[in-house]
Design a protein around this motif. Structure first.
Motif, PDB file in Angstrom:
ATOM      1  N   CYS A 184     -44.170  29.096  22.383  1.00 34.85           N
ATOM      2  CA  CYS A 184     -43.996  29.537  20.994  1.00 34.85           C
ATOM      3  C   CYS A 184     -44.630  30.908  20.775  1.00 34.85           C
ATOM      4  CB  CYS A 184     -44.567  28.511  20.026  1.00 34.85           C
ATOM      5  SG  CYS A 184     -43.463  27.096  19.773  1.00 34.85           S
ATOM      6  N   LYS A 185     -45.747  31.160  21.434  1.00 40.15           N
ATOM      7  CA  LYS A 185     -46.398  32.474  21.328  1.00 40.15           C
ATOM      8  C   LYS A 185     -45.482  33.567  21.880  1.00 40.15           C
ATOM      9  CE  LYS A 185     -50.026  34.021  23.906  1.00 40.15           C
ATOM     10  NZ  LYS A 185     -51.390  34.002  24.438  1.00 40.15           N
ATOM     11  N   LEU A 186     -44.838  33.310  23.020  1.00 41.45           N
ATOM     12  CA  LEU A 186     -43.944  34.294  23.626  1.00 41.45           C
ATOM     13  C   LEU A 186     -42.658  34.485  22.828  1.00 41.45           C
ATOM     14  CD1 LEU A 186     -44.428  33.450  27.394  1.00 41.45           C
ATOM     15  CD2 LEU A 186     -45.324  35.427  26.137  1.00 41.45           C
ATOM     16  N   ILE A 187     -42.163  33.429  22.214  1.00 43.03           N
ATOM     17  CA  ILE A 187     -40.991  33.555  21.344  1.00 43.03           C
ATOM     18  C   ILE A 187     -41.319  34.488  20.187  1.00 43.03           C
ATOM     19  CG2 ILE A 187     -39.555  32.320  19.661  1.00 43.03           C
ATOM     20  CD1 ILE A 187     -39.625  29.922  21.639  1.00 43.03           C
ATOM     21  N   ASP A 188     -42.489  34.310  19.582  1.00 42.74           N
ATOM     22  CA  ASP A 188     -42.909  35.164  18.476  1.00 42.74           C
ATOM     23  C   ASP A 188     -43.071  36.611  18.931  1.00 42.74           C
ATOM     24  OD1 ASP A 188     -43.968  35.233  15.584  1.00 42.74           O
ATOM     25  OD2 ASP A 188     -45.573  36.213  16.719  1.00 42.74           O
ATOM     26  N   LEU A 189     -43.684  36.823  20.077  1.00 45.59           N
ATOM     27  CA  LEU A 189     -43.854  38.171  20.621  1.00 45.59           C
ATOM     28  C   LEU A 189     -42.490  38.839  20.829  1.00 45.59           C
ATOM     29  CD1 LEU A 189     -45.636  40.427  21.775  1.00 45.59           C
ATOM     30  CD2 LEU A 189     -45.512  39.260  23.984  1.00 45.59           C
ATOM     31  N   GLY A 190     -41.524  38.084  21.339  1.00 43.69           N
ATOM     32  CA  GLY A 190     -40.181  38.610  21.536  1.00 43.69           C
ATOM     33  C   GLY A 190     -39.520  39.022  20.226  1.00 43.69           C
ATOM     34  N   GLU A 191     -39.766  38.270  19.164  1.00 38.93           N
ATOM     35  CA  GLU A 191     -39.228  38.620  17.846  1.00 38.93           C
ATOM     36  C   GLU A 191     -39.792  39.949  17.363  1.00 38.93           C
ATOM     37  OE1 GLU A 191     -36.890  37.298  15.677  1.00 38.93           O
ATOM     38  OE2 GLU A 191     -36.343  36.128  17.427  1.00 38.93           O
ATOM     39  N   TRP A 192     -41.097  40.163  17.571  1.00 40.83           N
ATOM     40  CA  TRP A 192     -41.700  41.443  17.185  1.00 40.83           C
ATOM     41  C   TRP A 192     -41.142  42.575  18.039  1.00 40.83           C
ATOM     42  CZ3 TRP A 192     -44.305  42.414  12.898  1.00 40.83           C
ATOM     43  CH2 TRP A 192     -44.922  41.361  12.235  1.00 40.83           C
ATOM     44  N   ALA A 193     -40.996  42.344  19.345  1.00 42.18           N
ATOM     45  CA  ALA A 193     -40.521  43.391  20.256  1.00 42.18           C
ATOM     46  C   ALA A 193     -39.081  43.798  19.958  1.00 42.18           C
ATOM     47  CB  ALA A 193     -40.642  42.920  21.705  1.00 42.18           C
ATOM     48  N   SER A 194     -38.265  42.847  19.529  1.00 38.15           N
ATOM     49  CA  SER A 194     -36.867  43.156  19.215  1.00 38.15           C
ATOM     50  C   SER A 194     -36.680  43.534  17.747  1.00 38.15           C
ATOM     51  CB  SER A 194     -35.979  41.963  19.561  1.00 38.15           C
ATOM     52  OG  SER A 194     -36.276  40.863  18.708  1.00 38.15           O
ATOM     53  N   GLU A 195     -37.780  43.717  17.047  1.00 40.90           N
ATOM     54  CA  GLU A 195     -37.812  44.086  15.635  1.00 40.90           C
ATOM     55  C   GLU A 195     -37.184  43.027  14.733  1.00 40.90           C
ATOM     56  OE1 GLU A 195     -36.450  48.102  15.042  1.00 40.90           O
ATOM     57  OE2 GLU A 195     -37.998  48.897  16.373  1.00 40.90           O
ATOM     58  N   GLY A 196     -37.224  41.766  15.185  1.00 42.97           N
ATOM     59  CA  GLY A 196     -36.792  40.656  14.340  1.00 42.97           C
ATOM     60  C   GLY A 196     -37.814  40.380  13.250  1.00 42.97           C
ATOM     61  N   HIS A 197     -39.069  40.680  13.519  1.00 42.97           N
ATOM     62  CA  HIS A 197     -40.148  40.594  12.524  1.00 42.97           C
ATOM     63  C   HIS A 197     -40.560  42.019  12.202  1.00 42.97           C
ATOM     64  CE1 HIS A 197     -40.575  36.339  13.057  1.00 42.97           C
ATOM     65  NE2 HIS A 197     -41.200  36.393  14.225  1.00 42.97           N
ATOM     66  N   ARG A 198     -40.796  42.286  10.947  1.00 44.14           N
ATOM     67  CA  ARG A 198     -41.243  43.617  10.532  1.00 44.14           C
ATOM     68  C   ARG A 198     -42.241  43.489   9.409  1.00 44.14           C
ATOM     69  NH1 ARG A 198     -36.178  47.705  10.426  1.00 44.14           N
ATOM     70  NH2 ARG A 198     -35.303  47.097  12.416  1.00 44.14           N
ATOM     71  N   ILE A 199     -43.125  44.459   9.326  1.00 43.33           N
ATOM     72  CA  ILE A 199     -44.047  44.556   8.208  1.00 43.33           C
ATOM     73  C   ILE A 199     -43.416  45.520   7.210  1.00 43.33           C
ATOM     74  CG2 ILE A 199     -46.346  45.282   7.472  1.00 43.33           C
ATOM     75  CD1 ILE A 199     -47.321  44.502  10.285  1.00 43.33           C
ATOM     76  N   PRO A 200     -43.238  45.091   5.955  1.00 41.72           N
ATOM     77  CA  PRO A 200     -42.579  45.962   4.992  1.00 41.72           C
ATOM     78  C   PRO A 200     -43.373  47.241   4.740  1.00 41.72           C
ATOM     79  CG  PRO A 200     -43.297  43.910   3.944  1.00 41.72           C
ATOM     80  CD  PRO A 200     -43.653  43.834   5.398  1.00 41.72           C
ATOM     81  N   GLY A 201     -42.658  48.313   4.481  1.00 42.95           N
ATOM     82  CA  GLY A 201     -43.295  49.582   4.177  1.00 42.95           C
ATOM     83  C   GLY A 201     -42.446  50.737   4.663  1.00 42.95           C
ATOM     84  N   GLU A 202     -42.964  51.944   4.474  1.00 44.23           N
ATOM     85  CA  GLU A 202     -42.250  53.135   4.905  1.00 44.23           C
ATOM     86  C   GLU A 202     -42.226  53.232   6.426  1.00 44.23           C
ATOM     87  OE1 GLU A 202     -43.185  56.950   3.148  1.00 44.23           O
ATOM     88  OE2 GLU A 202     -44.218  55.890   1.528  1.00 44.23           O
ATOM     89  N   ASP A 203     -41.192  53.847   6.937  1.00 44.48           N
ATOM     90  CA  ASP A 203     -41.078  54.091   8.372  1.00 44.48           C
ATOM     91  C   ASP A 203     -42.087  55.174   8.757  1.00 44.48           C
ATOM     92  OD1 ASP A 203     -40.306  54.441  10.977  1.00 44.48           O
ATOM     93  OD2 ASP A 203     -38.340  55.288  10.514  1.00 44.48           O
TER      94      ASP A 203
END
Length: 61
Positions: free
Chosen positions: A33-52
């Motif tokens: 589950c930790k690696l699945i989450d890491l993969g989501e961040w790496a593929s930009e499936g998870h993002r922190i809202p804000g300016e680029d």
């Protein structure tokens, strides 16, 4: 179970996780589950809202 132990849900699969040594990958229930989450961040499936940040840096050049 001791009342002092924090109980939460794994962010990936929602399994119950206790904040103790039995769950070394906390807040995740497992390495998988930790690696699945890491993969989501790496593929930009998870993002922190804000300016680029890159666009903001381009303004200064």
């Amino acid at each position: 179970m001791n009342d002092d132990v924090i109980k939460l849900n794994c962010p990936t699969c929602q399994a119950t996780v206790y904040w103790n040594d039995k769950y070394p990958h906390r807040p995740f229930c497992s390495e998988r589950c930790k690696l699945i989450d890491l993969g989501e961040w790496a593929s930009e499936g998870h993002r922190i809202p804000g300016e680029d940040a890159q666009a903001k840096n381009d303004e200064f050049e």
